[in-house]
Design a protein around this motif. Sequence first.
Motif, PDB file in Angstrom:
ATOM      1  N   PHE A  89      -1.956   8.120  -1.993  1.00 32.48           N
ATOM      2  CA  PHE A  89      -1.249   7.156  -2.838  1.00 32.48           C
ATOM      3  C   PHE A  89      -2.164   6.527  -3.884  1.00 32.48           C
ATOM      4  O   PHE A  89      -1.694   6.123  -4.954  1.00 32.48           O
ATOM      5  N   ILE A  90      -3.454   6.467  -3.607  1.00 28.55           N
ATOM      6  CA  ILE A  90      -4.374   6.027  -4.668  1.00 28.55           C
ATOM      7  C   ILE A  90      -4.313   7.031  -5.827  1.00 28.55           C
ATOM      8  O   ILE A  90      -4.227   6.651  -7.002  1.00 28.55           O
ATOM      9  N   CYS A 118      -4.860  -0.080  -8.974  1.00 31.25           N
ATOM     10  CA  CYS A 118      -4.104   0.913  -9.759  1.00 31.25           C
ATOM     11  C   CYS A 118      -2.841   0.299 -10.341  1.00 31.25           C
ATOM     12  O   CYS A 118      -2.468   0.575 -11.491  1.00 31.25           O
ATOM     13  N   PHE A 140       4.652   2.914  -5.040  1.00 30.71           N
ATOM     14  CA  PHE A 140       4.064   1.757  -4.359  1.00 30.71           C
ATOM     15  C   PHE A 140       4.991   1.274  -3.245  1.00 30.71           C
ATOM     16  O   PHE A 140       4.550   0.942  -2.146  1.00 30.71           O
ATOM     17  N   TYR A 157      -3.310   7.253   2.909  1.00 32.01           N
ATOM     18  CA  TYR A 157      -3.788   6.129   2.082  1.00 32.01           C
ATOM     19  C   TYR A 157      -4.375   6.626   0.759  1.00 32.01           C
ATOM     20  O   TYR A 157      -4.063   6.106  -0.321  1.00 32.01           O
ATOM     21  N   LEU A 199      -0.890   6.657  -7.716  1.00 32.89           N
ATOM     22  CA  LEU A 199      -0.825   5.460  -8.552  1.00 32.89           C
ATOM     23  C   LEU A 199      -1.777   5.556  -9.733  1.00 32.89           C
ATOM     24  O   LEU A 199      -1.467   5.082 -10.840  1.00 32.89           O
ATOM     25  N   PRO A 211      -0.667  -1.389   1.603  1.00 31.52           N
ATOM     26  CA  PRO A 211      -1.479  -1.246   0.378  1.00 31.52           C
ATOM     27  C   PRO A 211      -2.811  -1.962   0.516  1.00 31.52           C
ATOM     28  O   PRO A 211      -2.888  -3.066   1.071  1.00 31.52           O
ATOM     29  N   HIS A 227      -5.085   0.310  -4.157  1.00 27.19           N
ATOM     30  CA  HIS A 227      -3.703   0.471  -4.623  1.00 27.19           C
ATOM     31  C   HIS A 227      -3.324  -0.649  -5.590  1.00 27.19           C
ATOM     32  O   HIS A 227      -2.686  -0.419  -6.618  1.00 27.19           O
TER      33      HIS A 227
END
Length: 517
Positions: free
Chosen positions: A249-250, A287, A269, A246, A253, A280, A284
């Motif tokens: 991906f933050i 971003c 995404f 998790y 992005l 998400p 997310h």
Amino acid sequence: MALPAGTGLVAYNAAISRCARAGLYPRALALFSEMRGRGLLVDEYTLPPLLNSAALLRAPPAARALHALLLRAGLASHLHVANALVDAYAKLSRLDAARAVFDEMARRDVVTWTSLLTGLARAGAHDAAVRVYGGMVDEGVQPDEFAVAAVLSSCAGSTMLELGRSVHAAVVRLGLEPFLSVGNSLVSMYAKTGALQDAQTVFDAARARCTITWTALIVGYAQNGRGRQSLEIYTDMVRSGCRPDYVTFIGLLFACSHAGLVNAGRAHFRSMVTDYGITPGPDHYACMVDLFGRAGRLEEAMDLLNRSTTELDATVWKALLGACRVHRNAELAERAAEMVWRLDLKDAVPYVMLANLYSRARRWDDVARIRVLMKSRGITKEPGCSWVGVNGVTHLFHVEDRGHPRAAEIYQKVEEMTERIRAEGYVPDTDWALQDEAPEGRERGLAYHSERLAVAFGLLAVLAAAPIRVFKNLRVCGDCHAAIKIVTKLYGREIILRDANCFHHMKDGACSCGDYW
């Protein structure tokens, strides 16, 4: 299921301990109630797993009841019982209670110190955590890997790079480098204090890496204005067989947003859902809104939010507000502000952002209306401040601050800076000034923003061979960003400015953010 009648204290202690270790915290507490109901007394082995269970269940009343019980039973003098109590209160963020127990202890060991230290660091009380670490060292207690990881987290949180370097030296001296948690904390600390090359060096030397290690570096490169490199590291991560999570991906992005990589952002995404099954979250979406907003695609940002099945928080709507401010879309900004206010009427950010937007549009009546609204609702804006560390001393500045002992020199340096950058072609961007006054007054106000005072002091006090590291609690204003870039060129200095959003590595008139932050 109850234990058989006639079960003794030793058996109950063993059962409670097994349940606590297995994560069956409610069962551990239920066994304790059963045991008490049968008239059995507690001993020093009963309480530590129960305190840990109460803490991990987020049950302060249970922890307080156990505390009262151990006092009545005369068990507070047992070191491992007192340690468990400090740890429980620290995990529950009852830091005053943890400190009170700590202070009353006649004897402390590394577990005692580490429990308090990690609790403070976890709660964001970084200055206090650093002081506890110093006390631990002064008492001759050798830190373990948990204490070191915690204090490195606080070094990052309080931007104490030099202290972080000294902790790193202690890590090497104590032979703690092989611990994965220590390596992860070092990478994160260096990245979060702007020492990206040091973060990379620690990463390269790591004997083992996990998702946290890779993610710390990915986020570090993103926050330091190296978005494309951040994506390259992610590619290496996937090739290594390490699975992103998790938080990864933050970071990705965020990197796409700050590098203007719209297509890559869209792809990542989608990938987090289709390739990794990660739903998400608000971070997310924030971003993605920032990504589309920076590119001027406000309609696409709104379309994404309208299709979202995630419960969106204020962070998302504030990201949209920021984009609206940049692109001067007052109508959508007002809608985003209303969404923030539905969640938290006392949040100062939408008031400030709307006032900024109206100010840039010279809508002074609307600026005044927002100020009246803030006053009527008791909202106060967090004052902007910047600071520079020199020889272990932090020098703090506010806008038009004249409280520093070297204020006369600092203001003289500001005047010199302003004169030189004007000769280089700098023209003040008074859109960043809120004051409804004549242009001369607006320009003068910009010249004495806290970050410029900090830079001026840095030019006076920081050795020429060293970078000037400035930290600001809010986002740097666009006019100061432009001015400081020119300062680096004219004075031949590297300036690393950390604002509330990211790092700006400025040198030779250019910034790592590419003026896209």
